[in-house]
Motif scaffolding. Structure first.
Motif, PDB file in Angstrom:
ATOM      1  N   VAL A  50      -1.252   3.052  -1.549  1.00  0.00           N
ATOM      2  CA  VAL A  50      -2.250   2.830  -0.503  1.00  0.00           C
ATOM      3  C   VAL A  50      -3.024   1.575  -0.861  1.00  0.00           C
ATOM      4  CG1 VAL A  50      -4.365   3.691   0.584  1.00  0.00           C
ATOM      5  CG2 VAL A  50      -2.462   5.262   0.120  1.00  0.00           C
ATOM      6  N   LEU A  51      -3.136   0.667   0.107  1.00  0.00           N
ATOM      7  CA  LEU A  51      -3.913  -0.546  -0.093  1.00  0.00           C
ATOM      8  C   LEU A  51      -5.169  -0.441   0.769  1.00  0.00           C
ATOM      9  CD1 LEU A  51      -4.066  -3.320  -1.438  1.00  0.00           C
ATOM     10  CD2 LEU A  51      -2.837  -4.255   0.522  1.00  0.00           C
ATOM     11  N   ALA A  52      -6.317  -0.290   0.117  1.00  0.00           N
ATOM     12  CA  ALA A  52      -7.585  -0.069   0.805  1.00  0.00           C
ATOM     13  C   ALA A  52      -8.560  -1.183   0.436  1.00  0.00           C
ATOM     14  CB  ALA A  52      -8.152   1.298   0.421  1.00  0.00           C
ATOM     15  N   ALA A  53      -9.788  -1.072   0.937  1.00  0.00           N
ATOM     16  CA  ALA A  53     -10.790  -2.093   0.652  1.00  0.00           C
ATOM     17  C   ALA A  53     -12.186  -1.506   0.765  1.00  0.00           C
ATOM     18  CB  ALA A  53     -10.644  -3.276   1.608  1.00  0.00           C
ATOM     19  N   GLN A  90       6.926  -5.717   0.024  1.00  0.00           N
ATOM     20  CA  GLN A  90       8.092  -5.152   0.702  1.00  0.00           C
ATOM     21  C   GLN A  90       9.286  -4.934  -0.219  1.00  0.00           C
ATOM     22  OE1 GLN A  90       8.812  -7.504   4.259  1.00  0.00           O
ATOM     23  NE2 GLN A  90       7.100  -6.546   5.307  1.00  0.00           N
ATOM     24  N   SER A  91       9.245  -5.512  -1.415  1.00  0.00           N
ATOM     25  CA  SER A  91      10.390  -5.342  -2.318  1.00  0.00           C
ATOM     26  C   SER A  91      10.202  -4.224  -3.332  1.00  0.00           C
ATOM     27  CB  SER A  91      10.680  -6.656  -3.052  1.00  0.00           C
ATOM     28  OG  SER A  91       9.630  -6.981  -3.956  1.00  0.00           O
ATOM     29  N   ILE A  92       8.960  -3.780  -3.582  1.00  0.00           N
ATOM     30  CA  ILE A  92       8.789  -2.673  -4.520  1.00  0.00           C
ATOM     31  C   ILE A  92       9.367  -1.399  -3.888  1.00  0.00           C
ATOM     32  CG2 ILE A  92       6.769  -3.736  -5.576  1.00  0.00           C
ATOM     33  CD1 ILE A  92       5.030  -1.627  -4.184  1.00  0.00           C
ATOM     34  N   PRO A  93       9.807  -0.443  -4.703  1.00  0.00           N
ATOM     35  CA  PRO A  93      10.481   0.739  -4.143  1.00  0.00           C
ATOM     36  C   PRO A  93       9.563   1.685  -3.384  1.00  0.00           C
ATOM     37  CG  PRO A  93      10.264   0.924  -6.541  1.00  0.00           C
ATOM     38  CD  PRO A  93       9.882  -0.473  -6.186  1.00  0.00           C
ATOM     39  N   GLN A  94       8.268   1.626  -3.636  1.00  0.00           N
ATOM     40  CA  GLN A  94       7.338   2.561  -2.995  1.00  0.00           C
ATOM     41  C   GLN A  94       6.883   2.036  -1.631  1.00  0.00           C
ATOM     42  OE1 GLN A  94       6.858   1.163  -6.032  1.00  0.00           O
ATOM     43  NE2 GLN A  94       6.661   2.782  -7.566  1.00  0.00           N
ATOM     44  N   PRO A  95       6.830   2.884  -0.620  1.00  0.00           N
ATOM     45  CA  PRO A  95       6.197   2.496   0.643  1.00  0.00           C
ATOM     46  C   PRO A  95       4.730   2.154   0.424  1.00  0.00           C
ATOM     47  CG  PRO A  95       7.534   4.466   0.945  1.00  0.00           C
ATOM     48  CD  PRO A  95       7.444   4.223  -0.538  1.00  0.00           C
ATOM     49  N   VAL A  96       4.250   1.129   1.115  1.00  0.00           N
ATOM     50  CA  VAL A  96       2.867   0.674   0.990  1.00  0.00           C
ATOM     51  C   VAL A  96       2.156   0.875   2.331  1.00  0.00           C
ATOM     52  CG1 VAL A  96       1.332  -1.242   0.421  1.00  0.00           C
ATOM     53  CG2 VAL A  96       3.555  -1.044  -0.726  1.00  0.00           C
ATOM     54  N   ILE A  97       1.053   1.616   2.295  1.00  0.00           N
ATOM     55  CA  ILE A  97       0.272   1.911   3.496  1.00  0.00           C
ATOM     56  C   ILE A  97      -1.044   1.140   3.430  1.00  0.00           C
ATOM     57  CG2 ILE A  97      -0.792   3.705   4.917  1.00  0.00           C
ATOM     58  CD1 ILE A  97       0.962   5.738   3.342  1.00  0.00           C
ATOM     59  N   GLY A 108      -5.616 -11.986   5.820  1.00  0.00           N
ATOM     60  CA  GLY A 108      -5.904 -10.556   5.730  1.00  0.00           C
ATOM     61  C   GLY A 108      -5.116  -9.770   6.762  1.00  0.00           C
ATOM     62  N   CYS A 109      -4.934 -10.352   7.940  1.00  0.00           N
ATOM     63  CA  CYS A 109      -4.078  -9.737   8.950  1.00  0.00           C
ATOM     64  C   CYS A 109      -2.619  -9.789   8.502  1.00  0.00           C
ATOM     65  CB  CYS A 109      -4.272 -10.456  10.282  1.00  0.00           C
ATOM     66  SG  CYS A 109      -3.545  -9.612  11.710  1.00  0.00           S
ATOM     67  N   GLN A 110      -2.244 -10.897   7.858  1.00  0.00           N
ATOM     68  CA  GLN A 110      -0.908 -11.011   7.273  1.00  0.00           C
ATOM     69  C   GLN A 110      -0.667  -9.915   6.247  1.00  0.00           C
ATOM     70  OE1 GLN A 110      -0.441 -14.618   5.040  1.00  0.00           O
ATOM     71  NE2 GLN A 110       1.705 -14.256   4.532  1.00  0.00           N
ATOM     72  N   LEU A 111      -1.682  -9.630   5.442  1.00  0.00           N
ATOM     73  CA  LEU A 111      -1.555  -8.617   4.396  1.00  0.00           C
ATOM     74  C   LEU A 111      -1.256  -7.250   4.986  1.00  0.00           C
ATOM     75  CD1 LEU A 111      -1.853  -7.921   1.356  1.00  0.00           C
ATOM     76  CD2 LEU A 111      -4.298  -7.590   1.781  1.00  0.00           C
ATOM     77  N   LEU A 112      -2.008  -6.843   5.999  1.00  0.00           N
ATOM     78  CA  LEU A 112      -1.752  -5.521   6.572  1.00  0.00           C
ATOM     79  C   LEU A 112      -0.440  -5.498   7.340  1.00  0.00           C
ATOM     80  CD1 LEU A 112      -2.290  -4.609   9.846  1.00  0.00           C
ATOM     81  CD2 LEU A 112      -4.429  -5.743   9.334  1.00  0.00           C
ATOM     82  N   CYS A 115       2.424  -4.841   4.999  1.00  0.00           N
ATOM     83  CA  CYS A 115       2.563  -3.477   4.491  1.00  0.00           C
ATOM     84  C   CYS A 115       3.550  -2.688   5.353  1.00  0.00           C
ATOM     85  CB  CYS A 115       1.210  -2.776   4.466  1.00  0.00           C
ATOM     86  SG  CYS A 115       0.061  -3.441   3.236  1.00  0.00           S
ATOM     87  N   ASP A 116       4.192  -1.697   4.754  1.00  0.00           N
ATOM     88  CA  ASP A 116       5.210  -0.925   5.458  1.00  0.00           C
ATOM     89  C   ASP A 116       4.632  -0.110   6.605  1.00  0.00           C
ATOM     90  OD1 ASP A 116       7.259  -1.707   3.533  1.00  0.00           O
ATOM     91  OD2 ASP A 116       6.159  -0.415   2.141  1.00  0.00           O
TER      92      ASP A 116
END
Length: 218
Positions: A50-53, A90-97, A108-112, A115-116
């Protein structure tokens, strides 16, 4: 102060951008921290990220004051390192939310968008607004056009207009939006659902998902 906090629980690694006073910019230091943590998570037993802020903004993009002190070679290096982090997501094995509680602009919009998956507060705003200060969001454009239609992306890029969570969901930039007080629990439920699945299957599936997206149907 730790600019990128990490918490691991129940198979979910949560990374939290923690520069709220500066709107969580993708500074040199933040990009280095993100690369280091994502690389470590990739080799760990975590099943989801999870990518939060913290604060009122998810991420306001690059640190413009920091950029003003750079020459052309240093700017290219910055964008190369930013691209490396985006590709790593996108290349790490874990889904990123992406857990988007507030404004997400430019990189910052690019960052979200990279994410998967993304879930936002219904108070969040989204934009690729470089054009408003005489720039053009050419690198955010790459992720944006892989999430929304060409016409919608082009309008956002050339007008600098911000869109709300309802429009972002309609365009496909986010999975859904929820009331602010329900955001963390909604993301946690999704992350734990993914973490309950067989890790090898999800790892293979994420890799195949991005590989096939670049292929012809045949």
């Amino acid at each position: 102060m730790t600019i990128l906090k990490r918490d691991d629980a129940a198979g979910v690694a949560t990374l939290t951008l923690n520069m709220p006073a500066k709107l969580n910019p993708l500074s040199d230091e933040m990009l280095a921290e993100l690369k280091a943590q994502l690389t470590d998570i990739a080799a760990s037993d975590s099943k989801c990220v999870v990518l939060a802020a913290e604060g009122k903004a998810f991420c306001a993009g690059h640190n413009l004051k920091e950029m003003q002190s750079k020459d052309a070679a240093a700017l290219k290096d910055l964008f190369d390192r930013c691209a490396e982090v985006m590709l790593l997501i996108q290349s790490i094995p874990q889904p990123v939310i992406a857990q988007v509680q507030g404004m997400a602009t430019a990189a910052g919009c690019q960052l979200l968008a990279t994410c998967d998956m993304a879930i936002s507060s219904d108070e969040a705003k989204f934009g690729v607004n470089g054009v408003n200060i005489g720039l053009f969001c050419s690198t955010p454009m790459v992720a944006l056009t892989r999430n929304v239609s060409r016409k919608a992306a082009f309008e956002m890029l050339t007008t600098g207009r911000f869109i709300d969570a309802a429009e972002a969901q309609g365009l496909g930039l986010i999975n859904r939006s929820v009331p602010a007080d329900a955001l963390e629990s909604e993301v946690r439920q999704l992350a734990e659902t993914i973490a309950s699945k067989r890790r090898g299957a999800v790892k293979l599936g994420k890799s195949a998902f991005y590989e096939q997206a670049q292929m012809s149907t045949a």
